[in-house]
Design a protein around this motif. Sequence first.
Motif, PDB file in Angstrom:
ATOM      1  N   ARG A  63      -6.883 -48.192   3.751  1.00  0.00           N
ATOM      2  CA  ARG A  63      -7.718 -47.887   2.591  1.00  0.00           C
ATOM      3  C   ARG A  63      -6.957 -47.700   1.291  1.00  0.00           C
ATOM      4  NH1 ARG A  63      -8.942 -41.559   2.410  1.00  0.00           N
ATOM      5  NH2 ARG A  63      -8.105 -40.900   4.391  1.00  0.00           N
ATOM      6  N   ALA A  67       0.000 -43.147  -0.976  1.00  0.00           N
ATOM      7  CA  ALA A  67      -0.556 -42.018  -1.753  1.00  0.00           C
ATOM      8  C   ALA A  67       0.506 -40.982  -2.072  1.00  0.00           C
ATOM      9  CB  ALA A  67      -1.716 -41.388  -0.999  1.00  0.00           C
ATOM     10  N   ALA A  69       4.784 -39.295  -1.445  1.00  0.00           N
ATOM     11  CA  ALA A  69       5.724 -38.856  -0.413  1.00  0.00           C
ATOM     12  C   ALA A  69       4.915 -38.145   0.669  1.00  0.00           C
ATOM     13  CB  ALA A  69       6.719 -37.887  -1.030  1.00  0.00           C
ATOM     14  N   ASP A  70       5.491 -37.991   1.846  1.00  0.00           N
ATOM     15  CA  ASP A  70       4.784 -37.261   2.908  1.00  0.00           C
ATOM     16  C   ASP A  70       4.952 -35.761   2.643  1.00  0.00           C
ATOM     17  OD1 ASP A  70       3.808 -36.014   5.145  1.00  0.00           O
ATOM     18  OD2 ASP A  70       4.487 -37.609   6.495  1.00  0.00           O
ATOM     19  N   ILE A  71       3.865 -35.157   2.190  1.00  0.00           N
ATOM     20  CA  ILE A  71       3.932 -33.759   1.750  1.00  0.00           C
ATOM     21  C   ILE A  71       4.311 -32.833   2.905  1.00  0.00           C
ATOM     22  CG2 ILE A  71       2.601 -31.912   0.631  1.00  0.00           C
ATOM     23  CD1 ILE A  71       0.859 -34.058  -0.636  1.00  0.00           C
ATOM     24  N   THR A 104      -5.308 -45.960  -3.913  1.00  0.00           N
ATOM     25  CA  THR A 104      -4.566 -45.066  -4.804  1.00  0.00           C
ATOM     26  C   THR A 104      -3.075 -45.381  -4.717  1.00  0.00           C
ATOM     27  OG1 THR A 104      -4.534 -43.469  -3.002  1.00  0.00           O
ATOM     28  CG2 THR A 104      -6.128 -43.059  -4.736  1.00  0.00           C
ATOM     29  N   GLY A 107       2.025 -40.547  -7.016  1.00  0.00           N
ATOM     30  CA  GLY A 107       3.333 -39.947  -6.800  1.00  0.00           C
ATOM     31  C   GLY A 107       4.353 -40.988  -6.353  1.00  0.00           C
ATOM     32  N   GLU A 111       5.797 -44.556  -7.771  1.00  0.00           N
ATOM     33  CA  GLU A 111       7.235 -44.699  -8.051  1.00  0.00           C
ATOM     34  C   GLU A 111       7.803 -45.940  -7.360  1.00  0.00           C
ATOM     35  OE1 GLU A 111       7.883 -40.507  -6.993  1.00  0.00           O
ATOM     36  OE2 GLU A 111       9.008 -40.352  -8.869  1.00  0.00           O
ATOM     37  N   ARG A 126      -6.760 -46.327  -8.410  1.00  0.00           N
ATOM     38  CA  ARG A 126      -6.437 -45.167  -9.255  1.00  0.00           C
ATOM     39  C   ARG A 126      -4.955 -44.889  -9.092  1.00  0.00           C
ATOM     40  NH1 ARG A 126      -9.120 -40.349  -7.433  1.00  0.00           N
ATOM     41  NH2 ARG A 126      -9.296 -41.388  -5.444  1.00  0.00           N
ATOM     42  N   PRO A 130       0.822 -37.050  -9.557  1.00  0.00           N
ATOM     43  CA  PRO A 130       0.250 -35.703  -9.431  1.00  0.00           C
ATOM     44  C   PRO A 130       1.243 -34.653  -8.931  1.00  0.00           C
ATOM     45  CG  PRO A 130      -0.402 -37.044  -7.559  1.00  0.00           C
ATOM     46  CD  PRO A 130       0.460 -37.909  -8.414  1.00  0.00           C
ATOM     47  N   LEU A 134       1.681 -30.037  -7.331  1.00  0.00           N
ATOM     48  CA  LEU A 134       2.295 -29.508  -6.107  1.00  0.00           C
ATOM     49  C   LEU A 134       3.551 -28.706  -6.437  1.00  0.00           C
ATOM     50  CD1 LEU A 134       2.024 -32.759  -3.926  1.00  0.00           C
ATOM     51  CD2 LEU A 134       0.496 -30.788  -3.886  1.00  0.00           C
ATOM     52  N   LEU A 137       8.189 -32.383  -9.526  1.00  0.00           N
ATOM     53  CA  LEU A 137       8.065 -33.431 -10.531  1.00  0.00           C
ATOM     54  C   LEU A 137       8.271 -34.766  -9.833  1.00  0.00           C
ATOM     55  CD1 LEU A 137      11.283 -34.233 -10.969  1.00  0.00           C
ATOM     56  CD2 LEU A 137      11.239 -32.314 -12.529  1.00  0.00           C
ATOM     57  N   ALA A 140      11.300 -39.506  -7.616  1.00  0.00           N
ATOM     58  CA  ALA A 140      11.861 -40.769  -7.121  1.00  0.00           C
ATOM     59  C   ALA A 140      11.926 -41.763  -8.275  1.00  0.00           C
ATOM     60  CB  ALA A 140      11.024 -41.300  -5.958  1.00  0.00           C
ATOM     61  N   PHE A 275      -2.851 -27.088  -1.346  1.00  0.00           N
ATOM     62  CA  PHE A 275      -3.280 -28.477  -1.077  1.00  0.00           C
ATOM     63  C   PHE A 275      -3.799 -28.589   0.359  1.00  0.00           C
ATOM     64  CE2 PHE A 275      -2.407 -32.687   0.696  1.00  0.00           C
ATOM     65  CZ  PHE A 275      -3.009 -33.538  -0.223  1.00  0.00           C
ATOM     66  N   ARG A 279      -7.954 -28.724   2.710  1.00  0.00           N
ATOM     67  CA  ARG A 279      -8.317 -29.657   3.776  1.00  0.00           C
ATOM     68  C   ARG A 279      -8.452 -28.961   5.134  1.00  0.00           C
ATOM     69  NH1 ARG A 279      -6.108 -31.581  -0.510  1.00  0.00           N
ATOM     70  NH2 ARG A 279      -6.692 -33.669  -1.192  1.00  0.00           N
TER      71      ARG A 279
HETATM   72  N1  3HC Z   1       1.368 -36.592   2.545  1.00  0.00           N
HETATM   73  C1  3HC Z   1       0.915 -36.203   3.748  1.00  0.00           C
HETATM   74  N2  3HC Z   1      -0.383 -36.171   4.095  1.00  0.00           N
HETATM   75  C2  3HC Z   1      -1.263 -36.546   3.152  1.00  0.00           C
HETATM   76  C3  3HC Z   1      -0.871 -36.957   1.872  1.00  0.00           C
HETATM   77  C4  3HC Z   1       0.521 -36.990   1.582  1.00  0.00           C
HETATM   78  N3  3HC Z   1       0.975 -37.397   0.398  1.00  0.00           N
HETATM   79  N4  3HC Z   1      -1.984 -37.266   1.152  1.00  0.00           N
HETATM   80  C5  3HC Z   1      -3.028 -37.054   1.970  1.00  0.00           C
HETATM   81  N5  3HC Z   1      -2.593 -36.618   3.164  1.00  0.00           N
HETATM   82  C6  3HC Z   1      -3.415 -36.310   4.342  1.00  0.00           C
HETATM   83  C7  3HC Z   1      -4.379 -35.162   4.083  1.00  0.00           C
HETATM   84  O1  3HC Z   1      -3.782 -33.921   4.333  1.00  0.00           O
HETATM   85  C8  3HC Z   1      -5.496 -35.483   5.065  1.00  0.00           C
HETATM   86  O2  3HC Z   1      -5.053 -35.064   6.324  1.00  0.00           O
HETATM   87  P1  3HC Z   1      -6.106 -34.463   7.398  1.00  0.00           P
HETATM   88  O3  3HC Z   1      -7.092 -35.564   7.624  1.00  0.00           O
HETATM   89  O4  3HC Z   1      -5.269 -34.107   8.558  1.00  0.00           O
HETATM   90  O5  3HC Z   1      -6.720 -33.264   6.728  1.00  0.00           O
HETATM   91  C9  3HC Z   1      -5.521 -37.018   5.089  1.00  0.00           C
HETATM   92  O6  3HC Z   1      -4.245 -37.435   4.594  1.00  0.00           O
HETATM   93  C10 3HC Z   1      -6.595 -37.628   4.209  1.00  0.00           C
HETATM   94  O7  3HC Z   1      -6.488 -37.043   2.900  1.00  0.00           O
HETATM   95  P2  3HC Z   1      -7.780 -36.535   2.109  1.00  0.00           P
HETATM   96  O8  3HC Z   1      -8.675 -35.783   3.013  1.00  0.00           O
HETATM   97  O9  3HC Z   1      -7.275 -35.853   0.896  1.00  0.00           O
HETATM   98  O10 3HC Z   1      -8.453 -37.924   1.769  1.00  0.00           O
HETATM   99  P3  3HC Z   1      -9.193 -38.374   0.437  1.00  0.00           P
HETATM  100  O11 3HC Z   1      -9.627 -39.759   0.674  1.00  0.00           O
HETATM  101  O12 3HC Z   1     -10.194 -37.347   0.042  1.00  0.00           O
HETATM  102  O13 3HC Z   1      -8.072 -38.370  -0.710  1.00  0.00           O
HETATM  103  C11 3HC Z   1      -5.954 -38.865  -1.709  1.00  0.00           C
HETATM  104  C12 3HC Z   1      -7.010 -39.268  -0.641  1.00  0.00           C
HETATM  105  C13 3HC Z   1      -6.535 -39.062  -3.114  1.00  0.00           C
HETATM  106  C14 3HC Z   1      -4.776 -39.765  -1.508  1.00  0.00           C
HETATM  107  C15 3HC Z   1      -5.575 -37.386  -1.508  1.00  0.00           C
HETATM  108  O14 3HC Z   1      -5.245 -37.175  -0.160  1.00  0.00           O
HETATM  109  C16 3HC Z   1      -4.401 -36.933  -2.327  1.00  0.00           C
HETATM  110  O15 3HC Z   1      -4.551 -36.616  -3.488  1.00  0.00           O
HETATM  111  N6  3HC Z   1      -3.204 -36.874  -1.711  1.00  0.00           N
HETATM  112  C17 3HC Z   1      -2.030 -36.339  -2.320  1.00  0.00           C
HETATM  113  C18 3HC Z   1      -1.454 -37.269  -3.344  1.00  0.00           C
HETATM  114  C19 3HC Z   1      -0.186 -36.688  -3.922  1.00  0.00           C
HETATM  115  O16 3HC Z   1      -0.160 -35.556  -4.364  1.00  0.00           O
HETATM  116  N7  3HC Z   1       0.881 -37.488  -3.951  1.00  0.00           N
HETATM  117  C20 3HC Z   1       2.136 -37.045  -4.454  1.00  0.00           C
HETATM  118  C21 3HC Z   1       2.948 -36.517  -3.347  1.00  0.00           C
HETATM  119  S1  3HC Z   1       4.454 -35.798  -3.896  1.00  0.00           S
HETATM  120  C22 3HC Z   1       5.504 -37.082  -4.139  1.00  0.00           C
HETATM  121  O17 3HC Z   1       5.114 -38.203  -4.033  1.00  0.00           O
HETATM  122  C23 3HC Z   1       6.916 -36.704  -4.447  1.00  0.00           C
HETATM  123  C24 3HC Z   1       7.718 -37.818  -4.972  1.00  0.00           C
HETATM  124  O18 3HC Z   1       7.686 -37.843  -6.366  1.00  0.00           O
HETATM  125  C25 3HC Z   1       9.149 -37.687  -4.550  1.00  0.00           C
END
Ligand code: 3HC
Length: 698
Positions: A63, A67, A69-71, A104, A107, A111, A126, A130, A134, A137, A140, A275, A279
């Motif tokens: 889908r 989205a 890094a793995d948070i 989507t 993050g 990058e 989208r 973001p 969290l 910053l 990557a 965050f 969920r």
């Molecule tokens: N890492 C790990 N798990 C994640 C994740 C991520 N980045 N994003 C979503 N998930 C998980 C959720 O916890 C959820 O797990 P669950 O089913 O066990 O509860 C599952 O994926 C589905 O997520 P949503 O229920 O949130 O699904 P939606 O369709 O409503 O939303 C989304 C999808 C818009 C992608 C939303 O999940 C979201 O905003 N995710 C976080 C995005 C984010 O903050 N990305 C930046 C991460 S930090 C980073 O990248 C650091 C880098 O700069 C080094």
Amino acid sequence: MPSTTRVNSVIEIERAGDVALIRIDNPPVNAAGRDVRQGIEDAINALAGDDSIKAIGLYGAGRTFVAGADIREFGKPPLAPSLPDVCNTIERCGKPVVAVLHGTALGGGLELAMASHARIGLTGLRVGLPEVLLGILPGAGGTQRAPRLVGIPFALDMITTGRHLPAAEALEHGLIDQLKDGDPRDVALASAKAVVAGNLKTRRTDEIAVEPNDAALEAAKAKIAKKTPHLFSPVKCVEAVAASVTPIDEGLATERHLYIQCHDSPQRAGLIHAFFAERAVAKVPEAKATPRPVQKIGVIGGGTMGSGITTSALLAGFDVTMIEVAAEALERGTGTVRKNLEGAVKRGKLAEAKHAETVARLGASTDMTDLADADLVIEAVFENMEVKKEIFTKLDGIVKDGTILASNTSYLNINEIAACTKRPQDVLGLHFFSPAHVMRLLEIVVADKTAPEVVATGFALAKRMKKVGVRAGVCDGFIGNRILSHYLRVTNYMVMDGATPEQIDDALEGFGFAMGPFRVSDLAGLDIGWAERKRLAPLRPAAERVIEIGDRICENGWFGRKTGRGYYVYDEGDAHPNPEVANIIASERAKAGVTPRDFTDQEIVDRYMTAMISEAARVVDDGIALRPVDVDAVFLFGYGFPRFRGGPLAYADTIGAAELIKRIEAYAKEDSHYWQVPDLLRRMAADGSTFAQLNEGK
Ligand code: 3HC
């Protein structure tokens, strides 16, 4: 013939003539966990050394593109390769890499795309950075590559707000090069071929120069100081973007250094807890039950709550009929809903084009029998058990079989309400928070006989209304208000003993609350608490210390903002402490023979938080909340608890059970009735466990 090779469990390479595609398949959101990073790194390295390949397409299965890094890996020992290294590998690859983005790209996902040499967005995409939400910053390369692609001012906007941009905006600002329709794999193949044919230009982002813009940096800093003075990472975001004018290696090193500072801050832990809390609360025992279909909703009551609930339901696409006893009250209620909907259009929450259709779904009646075919009825009249029982008895005789009957009561016993119907299995509490069309919390109160599918329907409703549904058991005040009633008492004790209401408000706002408890009470209306105190007075144990300052204020007809006077006096937007309140406090102290003493801000915060945590621990121990994280979510989404602290029980873990007990025992020397050590804290201190472990079922 295209051929596919599996790099690892989540990455696949497809070769098609002189182009290759890298497919990321890590459901549900293709988060860039270790296997994704390793797989991309290996795939790029393999293709870079393959003479038959002239261009590479990168895309995601399922889908969404990546989205982020793995948070879930945050806070754990880092696993190589790091995402910054993978991005650098892509950027430095001798073969052009084009990223195709759908769903989507957030993050770390964005990058990866910014490190690629061209970006194609698919309709509905989208994008965003973001990380700031969290507590970190974009670490990557995002803080260095975004300014190169979109300029410092727009990069600052993206990075310091974390907002999601629609595809058209991303295209307009040059974050993506083209916007297309189609399947990600097909577009990736076509785009890679277009690169080879010279029909799609590619370039390395690190070769783009950044135009310095000190004014934008200063403006961003000033905005952050004003809007989010407590937060650590937004300031670091600006510092990192400032470094983008230097050569990229230097900028990336600065970004790394600042990223580590953010990652190691307690705010990062709090924000990531928040965050997952949002969920986690949906994971309830009834989650497997099938929700009943709901389209027609009846709302009984057109006051503030009823109008807010009606607005929220209309915005979520339901047909709603509002019921009031008299035509005039009904007119007022529906008028409020119409005003709320106009406000929603102004705030961009409702498209102008959908406004008329939304208003058309609003029905109104003074006759409850008009709810005969409703799927769900939400009662939102004032807090009086007899009135509520009368309404439920009537409704029970009117609505069809299977209609769910809900009460929006904030305190009252749902079992008692359910018992006056012949369908207790269809009755539950749906406790909205005011203003109901704005506040995200919905307590879903499960009574003894509520059927699992009725609970599941409550959660489905919350989701459709974009609210955070939290399961609560039956008790006076459920999760939130039960804890609130307890810790508000400590604020009165502190006022009686020497603090001022404004000192308490300021100390707690300094801790991070959006508003201190006395300012909130003035806003909500002091008459609400007054009525509650009167209701509970007969049940009050003799040993309870009773403070009557609030009653004296209400006896003057000062109910807070709505009367222009409460703890504060409100003069055309300006609020200052009510001098009469100081007199009331002085006279109550004199009456009780209390000699006031000084309180430090720290002591105020400690007592307030310890009281909150104590009752929260009891709420968990009593099974009113399923887990500590449910309490955290209630406070984050319904009570303005500072998100960066994760919630009361996440915060409690930063103090530890042993220290909390020490505090309670010290306070108990003054009032051993109020300050009692919760059994759960004792057990936790004995075995050294934490609320976080309890969340994980340990
Ligand atoms: N890492 C790990 N798990 C994640 C994740 C991520 N980045 N994003 C979503 N998930 C998980 C959720 O916890 C959820 O797990 P669950 O089913 O066990 O509860 C599952 O994926 C589905 O997520 P949503 O229920 O949130 O699904 P939606 O369709 O409503 O939303 C989304 C999808 C818009 C992608 C939303 O999940 C979201 O905003 N995710 C976080 C995005 C984010 O903050 N990305 C930046 C991460 S930090 C980073 O990248 C650091 C880098 O700069 C080094």
